[in-house]
Scaffold this motif. Structure first.
Motif, PDB file in Angstrom:
ATOM      1  N   ASP A   1      -6.002 -12.332  -8.280  1.00  0.00           N
ATOM      2  CA  ASP A   1      -6.879 -11.210  -8.454  1.00  0.00           C
ATOM      3  C   ASP A   1      -7.534 -10.306  -8.551  1.00  0.00           C
ATOM      4  N   THR A   2      -8.672  -9.658  -8.368  1.00  0.00           N
ATOM      5  CA  THR A   2     -10.213  -9.648  -8.478  1.00  0.00           C
ATOM      6  C   THR A   2     -10.688 -10.270  -9.231  1.00  0.00           C
TER       7      THR A   2
ATOM      8  N   ARG B   1       0.208  -2.105  -9.741  1.00  0.00           N
ATOM      9  CA  ARG B   1      -0.566  -2.145  -9.710  1.00  0.00           C
ATOM     10  C   ARG B   1      -2.476  -2.747  -9.258  1.00  0.00           C
ATOM     11  N   ALA B   2      -1.801  -4.286  -9.619  1.00  0.00           N
ATOM     12  CA  ALA B   2      -2.821  -4.960  -9.175  1.00  0.00           C
ATOM     13  C   ALA B   2      -2.227  -5.730  -7.153  1.00  0.00           C
TER      14      ALA B   2
ATOM     15  N   MET C   1      -1.504  -3.403  -5.829  1.00  0.00           N
ATOM     16  CA  MET C   1      -1.929  -1.839  -4.523  1.00  0.00           C
ATOM     17  C   MET C   1      -3.057  -1.690  -4.551  1.00  0.00           C
ATOM     18  N   ASN C   2      -4.056  -2.250  -5.283  1.00  0.00           N
ATOM     19  CA  ASN C   2      -5.518  -2.705  -5.040  1.00  0.00           C
ATOM     20  C   ASN C   2      -5.379  -3.890  -5.194  1.00  0.00           C
ATOM     21  N   ASN C   3      -4.898  -4.957  -4.447  1.00  0.00           N
ATOM     22  CA  ASN C   3      -5.217  -6.794  -3.699  1.00  0.00           C
ATOM     23  C   ASN C   3      -6.157  -6.319  -2.820  1.00  0.00           C
ATOM     24  N   GLY C   4      -6.489  -5.185  -1.837  1.00  0.00           N
ATOM     25  CA  GLY C   4      -6.809  -4.982  -0.827  1.00  0.00           C
ATOM     26  C   GLY C   4      -7.158  -6.047   0.444  1.00  0.00           C
TER      27      GLY C   4
ATOM     28  N   GLN D   1       0.743  -1.391  -0.154  1.00  0.00           N
ATOM     29  CA  GLN D   1      -0.176   0.178   0.307  1.00  0.00           C
ATOM     30  C   GLN D   1       0.898   1.811  -0.379  1.00  0.00           C
TER      31      GLN D   1
ATOM     32  N   ASP E   1       2.165   5.540  -1.397  1.00  0.00           N
ATOM     33  CA  ASP E   1       1.667   6.371  -3.329  1.00  0.00           C
ATOM     34  C   ASP E   1       3.130   6.360  -3.934  1.00  0.00           C
TER      35      ASP E   1
END
Length: 298
Positions: free
Chosen positions: A186-187, A145-146, A148-151, A102, A104
């Motif tokens: 992944d999502t 990016r995946a 960082m946005n993986n939750g 997580q 920036d």
């Protein structure tokens, strides 16, 4: 005379017992232990495997005495780099194992500096700055990016594994040991298996990279309930090199497991009798790997 005869009988009996046991060099092993690197090396080229693991030769040793080498001029452009390719690869793996997913890119830049410093690499100098930029670029591609946005989805880094495969036709087994750089879901629920490479390497290296990932895919597939997994090779040094990625099904990996067993059986045969008995030499011109330095020995 009786003592001599008894001694001869004892030696004959001992020899017969050893010949029937696993201590005898001609005894074929029931189980063979291999690293992922060893196995993939043999799968690419058994002759190359023999040179590396049988004779203990490395590419640098061979190329140093090769008449094909061109003389290198000593000037500022060709001066020795501070870090070897291995150093850079190790630094990349260390940073990507420990960096927080997580945050920036500015935060990640500071964290990369701190992690490189833990490896004894200060942020001063162009070579280190390039290394830092290449690591930072990872978080700008699809994989980064995946992550960082993986939750809260599963992310596993530098995961060691041991996988045992057994031949259905006999008692022969192979034990494969390795470590997967990155596994994440992944999502869409797809399991992604990523192998970091700092440089793209030669053609023969790229062939081996794909085989290594197939082995990782097989190991992961044995642990997850999925019909397929996605395999990804991520080269960091050259940001213009796209991700190499492909899906493999469970059936494809099961067929690949059969190929692994055949190759492991071949390695065991090579080691039986005389340790690393040399296979018939393939003529250099017949070798498909034009960039392999060991072609000079054929």
């Amino acid at each position: 005379m009786v003592k001599v005869k008894d001694s001869q009988n004892s030696e004959a009996l001992t020899g017969a017992l050893i010949k029937q046991s696993c201590l005898h060099p001609d005894c074929f092993p029931d189980e063979l232990s291999l690293s992922v690197t060893e196995l993939s090396e043999y799968m690419v080229c058994s002759q190359r495997f023999y040179y590396r693991y049988g004779m203990g030769l490395e590419e640098g040793i061979v190329s140093a005495g090769s008449a094909r080498d061109k003389p290198r001029l000593r000037n500022e452009r060709n001066r020795k780099a501070l870090l070897s390719g291995l150093d850079k690869g190790n630094a990349v793996h260390f940073v990507l194992k420990h960096i927080r997913l997580q945050g920036d890119l500015e935060q990640k830049g500071r964290e990369i500096d701190a992690l490189l410093l833990r490896q004894g690499l200060s942020s001063a100098g162009k070579e280190i700055e390039d290394l830092k930029d290449n690591i930072l670029s990872f978080f700008k591609n699809d994989v980064g990016r995946a992550l960082m946005n993986n939750g809260k989805r599963a992310v596993l880094r530098e995961l060691p594994f041991v996988m045992r495969l057994k031949n259905q036709h006999d008692s022969f087994k192979v034990l494969i040991q390795g470590a997967v750089d990155l596994i994440y879901q992944d999502t869409e629920g797809v399991w992604n298996i990523v192998d970091y490479k700092y440089s793209s390497g030669k053609e023969i290296d790229r062939e081996r990279y794909k085989l290594q990932l197939m082995i990782y895919g097989l190991a992961v597939m044995k642990q997850v309930k999925s019909d397929s997994v996605q395999l990804i090779i991520n080269v960091l040094e050259n940001r213009e090199v796209p991700l190499t990625q492909w899906h493999v099904t469970r059936d494809e990996l099961e067929h690949f497991a059969e190929r692994i067993l055949v190759c492991a059986h071949g390695i065991a045969q090579m080691q039986t009798g005389v340790m690393f008995e040399r296979e018939p030499v393939r003529a250099g011109d017949d070798c498909p790997h034009q960039d392999c330095i060991f072609r000079t020995l054929s």
